[in-house]
Write a protein that holds these residues in place. Structure first.
Motif, PDB file in Angstrom:
ATOM      1  N   ALA A 189      42.853  40.055  24.550  1.00  0.00           N
ATOM      2  CA  ALA A 189      44.161  39.487  24.214  1.00  0.00           C
ATOM      3  C   ALA A 189      45.271  40.248  24.929  1.00  0.00           C
ATOM      4  CB  ALA A 189      44.373  39.518  22.699  1.00  0.00           C
ATOM      5  N   GLU A 190      45.149  41.562  25.002  1.00  0.00           N
ATOM      6  CA  GLU A 190      46.152  42.381  25.684  1.00  0.00           C
ATOM      7  C   GLU A 190      46.133  42.117  27.189  1.00  0.00           C
ATOM      8  OE1 GLU A 190      49.404  44.662  25.677  1.00  0.00           O
ATOM      9  OE2 GLU A 190      48.321  44.061  23.876  1.00  0.00           O
ATOM     10  N   LEU A 191      44.959  41.992  27.758  1.00  0.00           N
ATOM     11  CA  LEU A 191      44.853  41.682  29.189  1.00  0.00           C
ATOM     12  C   LEU A 191      45.471  40.321  29.500  1.00  0.00           C
ATOM     13  CD1 LEU A 191      41.202  42.895  29.929  1.00  0.00           C
ATOM     14  CD2 LEU A 191      43.297  43.930  30.811  1.00  0.00           C
ATOM     15  N   LEU A 192      45.128  39.323  28.694  1.00  0.00           N
ATOM     16  CA  LEU A 192      45.611  37.968  28.952  1.00  0.00           C
ATOM     17  C   LEU A 192      47.123  37.858  28.787  1.00  0.00           C
ATOM     18  CD1 LEU A 192      42.759  35.910  27.273  1.00  0.00           C
ATOM     19  CD2 LEU A 192      43.219  36.176  29.719  1.00  0.00           C
ATOM     20  N   LYS A 193      47.675  38.633  27.884  1.00  0.00           N
ATOM     21  CA  LYS A 193      49.125  38.638  27.668  1.00  0.00           C
ATOM     22  C   LYS A 193      49.856  39.109  28.925  1.00  0.00           C
ATOM     23  CE  LYS A 193      50.745  41.721  24.790  1.00  0.00           C
ATOM     24  NZ  LYS A 193      51.104  42.442  23.556  1.00  0.00           N
ATOM     25  N   ARG A 194      49.245  39.997  29.690  1.00  0.00           N
ATOM     26  CA  ARG A 194      49.879  40.604  30.859  1.00  0.00           C
ATOM     27  C   ARG A 194      49.474  39.974  32.189  1.00  0.00           C
ATOM     28  NH1 ARG A 194      51.389  46.264  29.589  1.00  0.00           N
ATOM     29  NH2 ARG A 194      51.089  46.558  27.371  1.00  0.00           N
ATOM     30  N   ALA A 195      48.391  39.209  32.192  1.00  0.00           N
ATOM     31  CA  ALA A 195      47.873  38.629  33.438  1.00  0.00           C
ATOM     32  C   ALA A 195      48.836  37.589  33.995  1.00  0.00           C
ATOM     33  CB  ALA A 195      46.507  38.005  33.185  1.00  0.00           C
ATOM     34  N   LYS A 196      48.950  37.584  35.325  1.00  0.00           N
ATOM     35  CA  LYS A 196      49.789  36.573  35.977  1.00  0.00           C
ATOM     36  C   LYS A 196      49.168  36.194  37.314  1.00  0.00           C
ATOM     37  CE  LYS A 196      52.778  40.234  37.642  1.00  0.00           C
ATOM     38  NZ  LYS A 196      53.986  40.968  37.404  1.00  0.00           N
ATOM     39  N   GLY A 197      49.447  34.969  37.705  1.00  0.00           N
ATOM     40  CA  GLY A 197      48.972  34.497  38.999  1.00  0.00           C
ATOM     41  C   GLY A 197      47.474  34.252  39.041  1.00  0.00           C
ATOM     42  N   TYR A 198      46.926  34.455  40.210  1.00  0.00           N
ATOM     43  CA  TYR A 198      45.494  34.275  40.456  1.00  0.00           C
ATOM     44  C   TYR A 198      44.756  35.461  39.843  1.00  0.00           C
ATOM     45  CZ  TYR A 198      41.254  33.230  43.151  1.00  0.00           C
ATOM     46  OH  TYR A 198      39.972  32.919  43.532  1.00  0.00           O
ATOM     47  N   CYS A 199      43.902  35.189  38.879  1.00  0.00           N
ATOM     48  CA  CYS A 199      43.224  36.274  38.144  1.00  0.00           C
ATOM     49  C   CYS A 199      41.789  36.442  38.617  1.00  0.00           C
ATOM     50  CB  CYS A 199      43.244  35.998  36.643  1.00  0.00           C
ATOM     51  SG  CYS A 199      44.876  36.174  35.928  1.00  0.00           S
ATOM     52  N   ILE A 200      41.440  37.703  38.824  1.00  0.00           N
ATOM     53  CA  ILE A 200      40.089  38.069  39.242  1.00  0.00           C
ATOM     54  C   ILE A 200      39.516  39.017  38.203  1.00  0.00           C
ATOM     55  CG2 ILE A 200      38.700  39.198  41.021  1.00  0.00           C
ATOM     56  CD1 ILE A 200      40.881  38.386  43.054  1.00  0.00           C
ATOM     57  N   ALA A 201      38.475  38.573  37.524  1.00  0.00           N
ATOM     58  CA  ALA A 201      37.804  39.393  36.511  1.00  0.00           C
ATOM     59  C   ALA A 201      36.721  40.217  37.195  1.00  0.00           C
ATOM     60  CB  ALA A 201      37.184  38.511  35.429  1.00  0.00           C
ATOM     61  N   MET A 202      36.825  41.516  37.086  1.00  0.00           N
ATOM     62  CA  MET A 202      35.831  42.408  37.661  1.00  0.00           C
ATOM     63  C   MET A 202      34.674  42.535  36.661  1.00  0.00           C
ATOM     64  SD  MET A 202      37.336  43.017  40.495  1.00  0.00           S
ATOM     65  CE  MET A 202      36.197  44.224  41.160  1.00  0.00           C
ATOM     66  N   CYS A 203      33.539  41.972  37.013  1.00  0.00           N
ATOM     67  CA  CYS A 203      32.400  42.014  36.093  1.00  0.00           C
ATOM     68  C   CYS A 203      31.092  41.972  36.876  1.00  0.00           C
ATOM     69  CB  CYS A 203      32.471  40.898  35.063  1.00  0.00           C
ATOM     70  SG  CYS A 203      32.795  39.259  35.704  1.00  0.00           S
ATOM     71  N   ILE A 204      30.102  42.641  36.348  1.00  0.00           N
ATOM     72  CA  ILE A 204      28.823  42.819  37.032  1.00  0.00           C
ATOM     73  C   ILE A 204      28.155  41.480  37.373  1.00  0.00           C
ATOM     74  CG2 ILE A 204      27.414  43.085  34.942  1.00  0.00           C
ATOM     75  CD1 ILE A 204      26.945  45.345  37.936  1.00  0.00           C
ATOM     76  N   GLU A 205      28.362  40.466  36.531  1.00  0.00           N
ATOM     77  CA  GLU A 205      27.710  39.178  36.785  1.00  0.00           C
ATOM     78  C   GLU A 205      28.523  38.289  37.725  1.00  0.00           C
ATOM     79  OE1 GLU A 205      30.327  38.346  33.196  1.00  0.00           O
ATOM     80  OE2 GLU A 205      29.160  40.035  33.935  1.00  0.00           O
ATOM     81  N   GLY A 206      29.631  38.819  38.238  1.00  0.00           N
ATOM     82  CA  GLY A 206      30.484  38.053  39.135  1.00  0.00           C
ATOM     83  C   GLY A 206      29.874  37.880  40.510  1.00  0.00           C
ATOM     84  N   LYS A 207      30.597  37.167  41.329  1.00  0.00           N
ATOM     85  CA  LYS A 207      30.185  36.887  42.702  1.00  0.00           C
ATOM     86  C   LYS A 207      30.492  38.092  43.580  1.00  0.00           C
ATOM     87  CE  LYS A 207      30.924  33.481  46.320  1.00  0.00           C
ATOM     88  NZ  LYS A 207      31.584  32.239  46.687  1.00  0.00           N
ATOM     89  N   GLN A 208      29.609  38.396  44.491  1.00  0.00           N
ATOM     90  CA  GLN A 208      29.858  39.454  45.467  1.00  0.00           C
ATOM     91  C   GLN A 208      30.436  38.823  46.723  1.00  0.00           C
ATOM     92  OE1 GLN A 208      26.569  42.155  46.066  1.00  0.00           O
ATOM     93  NE2 GLN A 208      26.079  42.163  43.891  1.00  0.00           N
ATOM     94  N   LEU A 209      31.553  39.374  47.184  1.00  0.00           N
ATOM     95  CA  LEU A 209      32.224  38.874  48.379  1.00  0.00           C
ATOM     96  C   LEU A 209      32.164  39.911  49.489  1.00  0.00           C
ATOM     97  CD1 LEU A 209      35.564  37.433  46.892  1.00  0.00           C
ATOM     98  CD2 LEU A 209      33.462  36.182  47.434  1.00  0.00           C
ATOM     99  N   THR A 210      32.255  39.450  50.706  1.00  0.00           N
ATOM    100  CA  THR A 210      32.446  40.364  51.823  1.00  0.00           C
ATOM    101  C   THR A 210      33.926  40.752  51.855  1.00  0.00           C
ATOM    102  OG1 THR A 210      32.977  38.615  53.394  1.00  0.00           O
ATOM    103  CG2 THR A 210      30.622  39.197  53.140  1.00  0.00           C
ATOM    104  N   SER A 211      34.245  41.789  52.600  1.00  0.00           N
ATOM    105  CA  SER A 211      35.648  42.189  52.738  1.00  0.00           C
ATOM    106  C   SER A 211      36.485  41.065  53.352  1.00  0.00           C
ATOM    107  CB  SER A 211      35.753  43.474  53.552  1.00  0.00           C
ATOM    108  OG  SER A 211      35.106  44.530  52.865  1.00  0.00           O
ATOM    109  N   PRO A 212      36.018  40.375  54.410  1.00  0.00           N
ATOM    110  CA  PRO A 212      36.795  39.239  54.929  1.00  0.00           C
ATOM    111  C   PRO A 212      36.990  38.125  53.897  1.00  0.00           C
ATOM    112  CG  PRO A 212      35.237  39.980  56.590  1.00  0.00           C
ATOM    113  CD  PRO A 212      34.887  40.707  55.311  1.00  0.00           C
ATOM    114  N   ASP A 213      35.987  37.901  53.049  1.00  0.00           N
ATOM    115  CA  ASP A 213      36.127  36.888  51.998  1.00  0.00           C
ATOM    116  C   ASP A 213      37.221  37.276  51.003  1.00  0.00           C
ATOM    117  OD1 ASP A 213      34.097  35.320  53.070  1.00  0.00           O
ATOM    118  OD2 ASP A 213      32.559  36.083  51.689  1.00  0.00           O
ATOM    119  N   LEU A 214      37.271  38.554  50.639  1.00  0.00           N
ATOM    120  CA  LEU A 214      38.321  39.015  49.727  1.00  0.00           C
ATOM    121  C   LEU A 214      39.684  38.879  50.396  1.00  0.00           C
ATOM    122  CD1 LEU A 214      39.238  40.201  47.035  1.00  0.00           C
ATOM    123  CD2 LEU A 214      38.861  42.477  47.998  1.00  0.00           C
TER     124      LEU A 214
END
Length: 159
Positions: free
Chosen positions: A62-87
């Motif tokens: 709830a605290e994170l969502l209250k402060r989040a703005k714009g394009y949000c990226i959740a850092m989580c182990i089950e997330g997608k792995q990107l290359t540096s150019p992709d990021l």
């Protein structure tokens, strides 16, 4: 200038890691407005139950969502792995989007992120299948954001 916000549960305590963060903050000041906000993780008992963990994650979320703005990226182990150019491409796409092109990286506590936070995020990102201490992961994230801007600027740093 694009705003990059990092919302992190917990503090970067180790001096050498704080120094590394400061170095990347300095480097990034040429490319973006960087805001790092450290939030206090919910207090848990010594051996928390699954229910206690779920309640803590919801409170933190709830605290994170209250402060989040714009394009949000959740850092989580089950997330997608990107290359540096992709990021770099994601940063560029966000810069061309609304809300001043703001990007918010959401870093949970040692138990991760609440499901609501992951649902709010436009991208779930994993740095690796390996596990890293949160403090080191923050340095790694800052380096990758910097590398992304270097890629977009066409420098040789990223090679």
């Amino acid at each position: 200038m694009q705003t990059i916000q990092i919302l992190a549960l917990g503090k970067c305590k180790e001096g050498y890691l704080r120094e590394a963060c400061r170095e990347y903050e300095k480097r990034l000041s040429r490319y973006c407005r960087l805001q790092i906000t450290e939030l206090e993780p919910a207090a848990l008992s010594q051996n928390p139950s699954e229910k206690e963990i779920a309640v803590a994650l919801e409170k933190e979320g709830a605290e994170l969502l209250k402060r989040a703005k714009g394009y949000c990226i959740a850092m989580c182990i089950e997330g997608k792995q990107l290359t540096s150019p992709d990021l770099a491409e994601k940063l560029e796409q966000a810069a061309q989007g609304g809300d001043s092109g703001a990007v918010t990286f959401l870093i949970g506590s040692s138990y991760g992120l609440a499901p609501a936070v992951k649902q709010r995020a436009q991208l779930r990102l994993s740095m690796s299948a390996m596990t890293f201490p949160h403090q080191l992961a923050r340095v790694m994230l800052l380096e990758q954001i910097y590398r992304g801007y270097q890629i977009l600027a066409g420098t040789k740093y990223h090679k």
